[in-house]
Structures are given as structure tokens and as C-alpha cells.
Design an enzyme around this catalytic site. Structure first.
Site, PDB file in Angstrom:
ATOM      1  N   LYS A 149       0.851  -1.191   0.000  1.00  0.00           N
ATOM      2  CA  LYS A 149       0.000   0.000   0.000  1.00  0.00           C
ATOM      3  C   LYS A 149       0.886   1.240   0.000  1.00  0.00           C
ATOM      4  O   LYS A 149       1.802   1.368   0.804  1.00  0.00           O
ATOM      5  CB  LYS A 149      -0.909   0.000   1.229  1.00  0.00           C
ATOM      6  CG  LYS A 149      -1.785   1.242   1.363  1.00  0.00           C
ATOM      7  CD  LYS A 149      -2.622   1.176   2.639  1.00  0.00           C
ATOM      8  CE  LYS A 149      -3.351   2.484   2.886  1.00  0.00           C
ATOM      9  NZ  LYS A 149      -4.117   2.462   4.158  1.00  0.00           N
ATOM     10  N   ARG A 163      -7.595  -0.082   0.513  1.00  0.00           N
ATOM     11  CA  ARG A 163      -8.077  -1.300  -0.151  1.00  0.00           C
ATOM     12  C   ARG A 163      -8.487  -1.022  -1.597  1.00  0.00           C
ATOM     13  O   ARG A 163      -8.430  -1.913  -2.444  1.00  0.00           O
ATOM     14  CB  ARG A 163      -9.232  -1.900   0.653  1.00  0.00           C
ATOM     15  CG  ARG A 163     -10.474  -1.053   0.709  1.00  0.00           C
ATOM     16  CD  ARG A 163     -11.430  -1.467   1.819  1.00  0.00           C
ATOM     17  NE  ARG A 163     -10.881  -1.171   3.126  1.00  0.00           N
ATOM     18  CZ  ARG A 163     -11.478  -1.491   4.281  1.00  0.00           C
ATOM     19  NH1 ARG A 163     -12.644  -2.114   4.258  1.00  0.00           N
ATOM     20  NH2 ARG A 163     -10.926  -1.188   5.444  1.00  0.00           N
ATOM     21  N   GLU A 165      -9.585   3.894   1.843  1.00  0.00           N
ATOM     22  CA  GLU A 165      -9.016   4.094   0.508  1.00  0.00           C
ATOM     23  C   GLU A 165      -7.917   3.110   0.163  1.00  0.00           C
ATOM     24  O   GLU A 165      -7.701   2.799  -1.011  1.00  0.00           O
ATOM     25  CB  GLU A 165      -8.489   5.528   0.378  1.00  0.00           C
ATOM     26  CG  GLU A 165      -7.093   5.768   0.906  1.00  0.00           C
ATOM     27  CD  GLU A 165      -6.911   5.436   2.394  1.00  0.00           C
ATOM     28  OE1 GLU A 165      -5.809   5.001   2.766  1.00  0.00           O
ATOM     29  OE2 GLU A 165      -7.866   5.588   3.184  1.00  0.00           O
ATOM     30  N   LYS A 217     -10.332  12.453   8.634  1.00  0.00           N
ATOM     31  CA  LYS A 217      -9.970  11.962   9.957  1.00  0.00           C
ATOM     32  C   LYS A 217     -10.082  13.115  10.968  1.00  0.00           C
ATOM     33  O   LYS A 217      -9.380  14.122  10.833  1.00  0.00           O
ATOM     34  CB  LYS A 217      -8.545  11.420   9.959  1.00  0.00           C
ATOM     35  CG  LYS A 217      -8.343  10.219   9.036  1.00  0.00           C
ATOM     36  CD  LYS A 217      -6.890   9.786   9.007  1.00  0.00           C
ATOM     37  CE  LYS A 217      -6.659   8.666   8.011  1.00  0.00           C
ATOM     38  NZ  LYS A 217      -7.271   7.400   8.426  1.00  0.00           N
ATOM     39  N   ASP A 275       1.195   5.865   6.158  1.00  0.00           N
ATOM     40  CA  ASP A 275       0.242   5.016   5.469  1.00  0.00           C
ATOM     41  C   ASP A 275       0.834   4.378   4.216  1.00  0.00           C
ATOM     42  O   ASP A 275       0.147   3.622   3.524  1.00  0.00           O
ATOM     43  CB  ASP A 275      -1.018   5.817   5.114  1.00  0.00           C
ATOM     44  CG  ASP A 275      -2.274   4.964   5.185  1.00  0.00           C
ATOM     45  OD1 ASP A 275      -2.238   3.921   5.854  1.00  0.00           O
ATOM     46  OD2 ASP A 275      -3.287   5.339   4.572  1.00  0.00           O
TER      47      ASP A 275
END
Length: 578
Positions: free
Chosen positions: A347, A436, A434, A359, A372
Site C-alpha cells: 500500500k 483497499r 481508501e 480523519k 500510510d
């Protein structure tokens, strides 16, 4: 579709040559047959060819931040078979278990090595350890300045009730590295109080773990600090664990993997105003250029991804001023055909605002969302190590769908329907789910490379952190054989994984009334439904595993990345090559 196949400009080749030279592995046999010496040059991410990354116009105004050019830390490791009392240097570190600290009725050590040291010190070591209340528990350490030895200081590092795991010996090395850094030591020796029971193979793996831990414990990411101390540690002697060509090979392996872990840490630590999708792609291209004999690189832009019908990935990227870059590195062995084809998919969200489901609130951790892309850091770090090790018999594809999840008038909205490259439609009921969506198209792309096994890594769900805490990654797979392979690799690397269930009945919560599926289910079992979502984009003939590493990607205490996943991925690739 015409992909952009990266070609290496003269400036990049020059930079790569400079980087290769600065981090080269130098091996020298000393005159004594009982000594093996290896020099490790672990170059920080920013020092490759002078600058870390070339600024683009899109981010030139974002803080004017550039990582500093730091001095390369070069540490020479030597394996020796000498008496501990004869060693001379700054710190003699002794790894001790609680059993090793046992004393007789006269309060003298029973362990032979501690007894020798204490005798040389006139009983001061036993006395000082009692005063410091040092019992050898895991995590305990004390560094004492005692006269009477060739070493300026003696360090006792606790290993717990017993020491037989990679984690224990790597922790020993990390503690020694940290102690050397704090004391500004130049020369260090490491010895186990009890190594007599170790087999020849165990001694090799123990020395590897100690060397790796020392390099990682010594390292500190100071690229974004205005001032930092220069590294002073020059040499580490590992005593009592043998010498020879096999140990030489293991120490070289420790250097390759540790250097890759540091590279991965630096990727994750780099802020989003520095590490954009374009820069992540640039770093991937550099990996291929450094090992161009075994690597090729393909970087796809948004238009090329559109030709491949990657609507799921492009939907996430649509709001950002920084365009997406789809990264594909391919490793092919230097000689002979590949017996197995693997894919590692990471990812690559260089920043995740959450999109319109932004968030917010306590614990949302939006300020940490640079991490991330931790899955992509693991994949690219593994690629860097594989390029150095060059395992035979295996072809590996390293795939990252890099982008940002931002907010703008062009961005994906809650309720939108996107179409993935395998034709499946997804109702986006949460723009903060997002990762996935990007992985969906990346997994389809990986399957189209003709691979037999895929492992994807992602900081995917907070639910997995709730389930397993900050130190353990959860993994999901329908393949028992793949589960055994990766878990065995993690036991060697010392990284903690736990198999989670793929409960098919939970898929009911992922069904949409207007599309094939939604991208999030309810709160219960959130990590499981996320894995079930990814499963929809994997060919049934391909063995597949999803690793949710949202917990161990980041060390809250150190406020820095861990480099999690890299060592396990390298071990897994090597196991498939043999």
C-alpha cells in the site's frame, strides 16, 4: 498500452555510483586465522549522490524542506576467538540471562565468563551488579566504569530467563548500539556469558542477529534536525561465536537486510511534503538502477493506469495535486530460469487525509498519516535487499500503487461508484477506506504478471491494531501452505505475525444494493472484512496473503518508523529460491 520504462540519466547513474561506493561492503581477512573482519557502511537515505530527492514544482513551496546530507556511519564487525579479559576498547558488553547472574554462598559468580571478569576486577563486578539491582531480566542493562580491564567500561545486558530467539539476540545488539551511541564509544565488544550450548548453526544465526541489532540500535534518523551528533562507533568485535566463511556470509546478509530496514524506516519517516508519489517512484527507480543487472523498472502515469481501467486506484488519487505513480519493479535471477514467480504488493498512500470522510477527533492520528505508505516501504526495502543478495531461481515483482488521499472538488465522494480493473464495481461508502481501493487494482495487476504467490502488506485497519496491539501484524490467507511459509520466515526475522480468520459469512456486510460491493462493512470484524474485500481481486489460482501491519509500522515511544516487514519478506523470497 505503452508503459514508461525507466531509463537512467547520466546524473542518476552518477548518483547511484556515488551511493554504491559510500555504502559498499568491504571484507578484509586479518592475519590471525581466528579473526574475521567485515566493514559495514550504512548510508542514510538522504546521502545517495549528495541529495535525497530532486524537488518538483508541485512541492517546492511546501515548507522548503530538504533532508540533510549526513555523514555515512561505517562500522567494522570482527568475529574473534579470544579471552574476554584480553580485549581492549571502550565497552565490553556481556549478554547475560537471569541464570548467569546466580552467585554462590560467597556472593561470587558461578558463570565462568563473569567469574573471570570479576576476578580481574577484584570482585567489583559482582558488587556493582548487586548495588545496581541487576538481575539479568530482559530489557535490563547497566554500563559500569570499572578499573582493572583493557576495556574502559563493562556493560551487562539482560536477556531474561533464557536466550534462544532472534528477537532476544537482536535486542542485545540494539541495546549495545544504543549504549555505544550514548557513551560516544568508538570500539565495542559483545560476548554471551553462556554460549557453550549453542550449535554451529545457532552461533551463525546468533551472530547475525547481534550484528543486525547493533546497526539498527546505533541508527538514528536525524535528516530533518538542524543539529545532530556525528556517529563515533567504528568497530564491533563479536567474541566466542566462531569465525569462517559461513559467518562471513551471514554478516554480509545482516548488512544487506539492516541497510534495507534503515532505508524503509527513512521512507516512512519522510514527511508527505517531501515524499510524494513521484518521489516514491523515483526512489524505486534508484533501486533498479543500483542493481540494473537483475532489475527492471516500469512507472505508469495516470493516463496509462486509465488505459488499464484502474478506476478504483484512480478514484482515490483524483483529489490530489500530486499525481499518482504506479510502480512495478521486476527482479529476475542473474543466471538460470526462475522456478517460481512471486509478487510483493505494498500500500502506497504517501498521505491519507481520509478524503471527505476526513480523519477528525482524538486518536484519529491524521498527523501520522505519512506512515500510510508503510506497506510500500516494506516492499521497496525488500527489493533493495534482494538486489544486493541476488537469490537464484526466483522471479519477484514489487508493485506499489502510489498516491495521496486528499480533498478537493475533483475528489471521490461518499456514495460514488468506482470500477476496478477486473470489472467489479465498488460503492464507496467511506472515502477513508481508501487503501483497499488502491490495492484492488494493484492485486489485479500482480495476478496479470503470471505469478504463483502474492503477499500484500498494508497499514489497512485500526481494527487490527485493536485486535493485536502495536507490536503484532495480522495476516489473512486461504492457503495453509503459504501461511506456513511466511510464518516460518517471520520466526527467522523475529517479526511478530498472527494468523487471523477469513470468515466468509462476514461478506454479507460488504454487499451493496447498487454495486457489486461496498468498500467498508460494519465496525465488528473490520480487519476481516477488509481482507475479504481484497480477496475479490485475486485470481483463485494464485496463493495469496494479506498482512495488516497498521500496528507495528510505527514505534510510538521512539516516534519513528520500525521498518517492519522487510526482514520477513527477504527471508520468504530466499526460502522460495532454494
Amino acid at each position: 498500452m505503452a508503459a514508461i520504462v525507466v531509463s537512467w540519466a547520466s546524473t542518476l547513474v552518477s548518483a547511484s555510483a556515488s551511493r554504491s561506493s559510500s555504502s559498499s561492503f568491504v571484507l578484509t581477512r586479518l592475519h590471525s586465522s581466528a579473526v574475521l573482519r567485515v566493514s559495514f557502511g550504512v548510508a542514510p537515505f538522504c546521502s545517495r549522490g549528495g541529495r535525497l530527492m530532486a524537488h518538483t514544482l508541485a512541492r517546492a513551496a511546501l515548507g522548503l524542506t530538504q533532508p540533510a546530507n549526513l555523514e555515512v556511519s561505517k562500522v567494522s564487525f570482527a568475529a574473534k576467538e579470544i579471552e574476554v579479559t584480553e580485549w581492549k576498547g571502550d565497552i565490553l558488553a556481556v549478554g547475560v540471562t537471569e541464570k548467569d547472574m546466580a552467585k554462590d554462598e560467597n556472593l561470587k559468580f558461578e558463570n565462568s565468563i563473569l567469574k573471570k571478569l570479576d576476578s580481574q576486577l577484584g570482585g567489583l563486578l559482582a558488587e556493582a551488579s548487586s548495588e545496581e539491582d541487576f538481575t539479568g531480566k530482559a530489557g535490563q542493562s547497566t554500563v559500569l566504569r570499572l578499573p582493572g580491564l583493557g576495556s574502559k567500561r563493562v556493560g551487562l545486558i539482560g536477556l531474561g530467563q533464557s536466550a534462544s530467539t532472534t528477537v532476544a539476540f537482536r535486542s542485545l545488539g540494539e541495546a549495545v548500539g544504543a549504549a555505544a551511541k550514548a557513551a560516544q564509544a568508538s570500539d565495542v565488544a559483545i560476548v554471551l556469558a553462556s554460549s557453550e550450548g549453542l550449535s554451529s548453526e545457532s552461533k551463525l544465526t546468533t551472530a547475525t542477529a547481534i550484528a543486525s541489532g547493533t546497526l539498527l540500535g546505533l541508527y538514528e534518523d536525524n535528516r530533518y534536525k538542524s543539529e545532530s551528533k556525528k556517529p563515533t562507533l567504528k568497530s564491533v568485535d563479536i567474541l566466542g561465536l566462531g569465525t569462517g566463511p559461513e559467518l562471513e556470509k551471514k554478516l554480509k546478509y545482516a548488512e544487506d537486510v539492516s541497510s534495507a530496514v534503515i532505508f524503509g524506516r527513512e521512507l516512512v519517516n519522510s514527511p508527505a511534503n517531501v515524499l510524494t508519489p513521484a518521489v516514491l517512484a523515483e526512489e524505486a527507480s534508484k533501486i533498479a538502477s543500483l542493481s540494473s543487472d537483475v532489475f527492471s523498472a516500469t512507472i505508469l502515469d495516470a493516463e496509462q493506469c486509465k488505459e488499464l481501467k484502474m478506476g478504483s486506484y484512480l478514484g482515490v488519487a483524483a483529489a490530489s495535486a500530486n499525481p499518482p505513480h504506479f510502480i512495478h519493479l521486476c527482479y529476475k535471477p542473474p543466471s538460470g530460469p526462475a522456478k517460481v514467480k512471486l509478487a510483493l504488493v505494498g500500500k502506497g498512500l504517501t498521505f491519507d487525509s481520509g478524503g471527505y470522510n476526513i480523519k477528525t477527533g482524538p486518536g484519529c492520528s491524521i498527523e501520522l498519516m505519512k506512515f500510510d505508505m508503510g506497506g510500500s516501504a516494506a516492499v521497496l526495502g525488500a527489493a533493495r535487499a534482494i538486489g544486493q543478495i541476488k537469490p537464484p531461481g526466483v522471479e519477484v515483482h514489487f508493485i506499489v500503487a502510489a498516491c495521496e488521499n486528499m480533498i478537493s472538488g475533483t475528489g471521490m465522494r461518499p456514495g460514488d461508484i468506482v470500477t476496478a480493473s477486473n470489472g467489479k464495481t465498488i460503492e464507496v461508502n467511506n472515502t477513508d477506506a481508501e487503501g483497499r481501493l488502491t490495492l484492488a487494482d494493484a492485486l489485479v495487476y500482480a495476478c496479470n504478471q503470471g505469478v504463483e504467490k502474492i503477499v500484500d502488506l498494508a497499514t489497512l485497519t485500526g481494527a487490527c491494531v485493536v485486535a493485536l496491539g502495536p507490536s503484532i501484524a495480522g495476516f489473512f490467507t486461504p492457503s495453509d501452505d503459504l501461511a506456513k511459509e511466511v510464518f516460518a520466515a517471520s520466526e527467522v526475522s523475529g517479526e511478530k505475525l498472527w494468523r487471523m480468520p477469513l470468515e466468509e459469512s462476514y461478506w454479507e456486510s460488504m454487499k451493496s444494493g447498487v454495486a457489486d460491493m461496498v468498500n467498508t462493512g460494519g465496525r465488528p470484524g473490520g480487519a476481516i472484512t477488509a481482507a475479504l474485500f481484497l480477496k475479490q481481486f485475486v485470481d483463485e489460482k494464485v496463493q495469496w496473503m494479506h498482512i495488516d501491519m497498521a500496528g507495528p509500522v510505527w514505534n510510538d515511544k521512539k516516534r519513528a518508523a520500525t521498518g517492519f516487514g522487510i526482514a520477513t519478506l527477504v527471508e520468504w523470497v530466499l526460502k522460495n529460491s532454494s
